[in-house]
Design a protein around this motif. Structure first.
Motif, PDB file in Angstrom:
ATOM      1  N   TRP A  29       0.630  -1.314  -0.065  1.00  0.00           N
ATOM      2  CA  TRP A  29      -0.061   0.134   0.018  1.00  0.00           C
ATOM      3  C   TRP A  29       0.649   1.330   0.019  1.00  0.00           C
ATOM      4  N   CYS A  33      -1.621   5.633   2.434  1.00  0.00           N
ATOM      5  CA  CYS A  33      -3.055   4.951   2.020  1.00  0.00           C
ATOM      6  C   CYS A  33      -3.511   4.353   3.688  1.00  0.00           C
ATOM      7  N   CYS A  64      -6.850  -3.115  -4.037  1.00  0.00           N
ATOM      8  CA  CYS A  64      -5.704  -2.801  -3.176  1.00  0.00           C
ATOM      9  C   CYS A  64      -6.055  -3.487  -1.744  1.00  0.00           C
ATOM     10  N   ASN A 134     -12.550   3.912  -0.194  1.00  0.00           N
ATOM     11  CA  ASN A 134     -11.784   5.182  -0.474  1.00  0.00           C
ATOM     12  C   ASN A 134     -12.270   5.946  -1.936  1.00  0.00           C
ATOM     13  N   GLY A 138      -8.688   2.021  -6.738  1.00  0.00           N
ATOM     14  CA  GLY A 138      -7.494   2.750  -6.601  1.00  0.00           C
ATOM     15  C   GLY A 138      -6.259   1.658  -7.352  1.00  0.00           C
ATOM     16  N   CYS A 213      -7.211   7.419  -0.362  1.00  0.00           N
ATOM     17  CA  CYS A 213      -6.336   6.893  -1.220  1.00  0.00           C
ATOM     18  C   CYS A 213      -5.679   7.944  -1.856  1.00  0.00           C
ATOM     19  N   PRO A 214      -4.387   8.382  -1.313  1.00  0.00           N
ATOM     20  CA  PRO A 214      -3.685   9.616  -1.855  1.00  0.00           C
ATOM     21  C   PRO A 214      -3.384   9.458  -3.093  1.00  0.00           C
ATOM     22  N   ILE A 215      -2.970   8.434  -3.702  1.00  0.00           N
ATOM     23  CA  ILE A 215      -2.654   8.324  -5.044  1.00  0.00           C
ATOM     24  C   ILE A 215      -3.666   8.448  -6.137  1.00  0.00           C
TER      25      ILE A 215
HETATM   26  S1  SF4 Z   1      -3.738   3.186  -5.156  1.00  0.00           S
HETATM   27 FE1  SF4 Z   1      -4.913   4.181  -3.517  1.00  0.00          FE
HETATM   28  S2  SF4 Z   1      -5.995   2.526  -2.475  1.00  0.00           S
HETATM   29 FE2  SF4 Z   1      -4.538   1.477  -3.681  1.00  0.00          FE
HETATM   30  S3  SF4 Z   1      -2.610   1.449  -2.042  1.00  0.00           S
HETATM   31 FE3  SF4 Z   1      -2.340   3.321  -3.306  1.00  0.00          FE
HETATM   32  S4  SF4 Z   1      -3.223   4.828  -1.929  1.00  0.00           S
HETATM   33 FE4  SF4 Z   1      -3.957   2.805  -1.149  1.00  0.00          FE
END
Ligand code: SF4
Ligand code: SF4
Ligand code: SF4
Lengths: 282, 90
Positions: A29, A33, A64, A134, A138, A213-215
């Protein structure tokens, strides 16, 4: 320069080391996250329950959050997409002594596996479903999900989302769940308590956890992880027993958290024993 | 400990002390423990861990009250506290 000392008199271990597959940590992760926090909270509840660890099974779907099954040092099952609940149902029916926990994400449980969710709730299967919400897919790169708010930008909704998101506690309640709660990963103490409560009771329990889910959500919607946590701190209201119909997620208005439903209803197994195994049928 | 108003029973209350342990190579530098420690005793290290993140360091050992919040909010199993009788001298 400050650094972390190695000279403590005795070096204790992390209290959850016994429940994680240490060789696979650090997990996959992303930094910030929230899944890791929810996972850790779930393990703490399992540990605190005092129940026999050999009587637990964790089932995950794809996504995830689905990776959790691979990190827990208990019997666990990483299933096909959306099918965590049917596998969990099978486990429970084959061995009714097991405490079966489904740990998965909003996409897996409510879009791909939505049908399974409503029917397991309707049957009142004796399992605990933990849903990390989230608001996005993700793992696959940030596509719109059944929980994405209208205002959010995703790779498939570059101008905002025309679809209305699910109100998950309302869906769970309407389908027949007997325990329904919602927390954020910041409210981790309430969450741990809530998971413990869900584990100790019979029937279909559902806990939704809002988690960053920062990404794939934060980055696209210009929200840093710390800002999301601040929003969880400032724009939430704890209101136990709130009407499930008023639980739509709107951070402007304030998101309602708490335990909403906790009631008793015969479980599937009880009904099965009563109806199919009663003496006149044998 | 600094109080805005000194509680009347301050001499009778035993403040619990904690010792924070950080597993540098598990940390991914999210900073949640640093931001939400109620005693504000953590800060980012200037050093990098094996994955290139800055893990937290303790800037004020004697002020940890063993509340475990850093431990429960950490997504990485990278920080935890244990109760000790005396504030640690490190
Ligand atoms: S994509 Fe989003 S939900 Fe998946 S591990 Fe990364 S931050 Fe977490
Ligand atoms: S145990 Fe509490 S006081 Fe001590 S470092 Fe962690 S969050 Fe801060
Ligand atoms: S919460 Fe955990 S991962 Fe985040 S900075 Fe602190 S120790 Fe590192």
């Amino acid at each position: 320069m400050r650094y972390n000392s190695d000279n403590f008199m005795k070096k204790p271990e992390h209290p959850l080391n016994g429940l994680i597959r240490k060789d696979r940590i650090p997990h996959i992760w992303c930094s910030g996250c929230g899944i890791g926090t929810v996972f850790s909270s779930c393990l703490t509840s399992i540990k605190n329950s005092g129940l026999d660890l050999n009587k637990f099974a964790m089932v995950s779907g794809i996504g995830c959050s689905g990776r959790a099954a691979g990190y827990v040092k208990l019997d666990s099952f990483h299933t096909t997409h959306g099918r965590a609940i049917p596998f969990a149902t099978g486990l429970k029916l084959a061995n009714t002594d097991l405490n079966v926990i489904v740990f998965s994400g909003d996409g897996d449980l409510f879009a791909i596996g939505g049908n399974h969710f409503i029917h397991a709730a309707r049957r009142n299967m004796d399992i605990t479903v933990i849903c990390v919400n989230n608001f996005i897919y993700g793992m696959t790169g940030g596509q719109v999900a059944a929980t994405t708010p209208h205002s959010a930008i995703s790779t498939t909704t570059p101008f905002g989302n025309p679809e209305s998101p699910f109100n998950l506690p309302l869906l769970a309640y309407a389908s027949g769940a007997t325990y329904v709660a919602r927390w954020t990963m910041l409210h981790v103490r309430d969450l741990t308590e809530s998971i413990g409560e869900a584990l100790s009771r019979k029937g279909f329990s559902f806990i939704e956890i809002l988690s960053p889910c920062p990404i794939n959500y934060g980055r696209r919607n210009k929200k840093l992880p710390m800002e999301i946590l601040k929003m969880y701190q400032e724009n939430t209201i704890i209101k136990n027993n709130a009407d499930p119909a008023e639980l739509d997620i709107d951070f402007e208005r304030g998101v309602i958290l708490g335990k909403f439903i906790d009631k008793d209803r015969p479980t599937y197994t009880e009904n099965y024993d009563k109806i199919c195994r009663s003496t006149q049928n044998v | 400990m600094n109080f805005w108003r000194v509680p009347l029973d301050t001499n009778e209350i035993d403040v619990v002390h904690g010792e924070v342990h950080i597993i540098d190579d598990r940390c991914k530098g999210c900073g949640y423990c640093i931001e939400f420690c109620p005693r504000h005793i953590l800060e980012f290290s200037l050093q990098f861990n094996a994955k290139g993140y800055h893990p937290p360091v303790v800037k004020n050992f004697k002020d940890c009250v063993n509340c475990h919040y850093c431990e429960v909010i950490c997504p990485e199993f990278a920080i935890f506290s244990v109760e000790v009788d005396e504030p640690p001298v490190v």
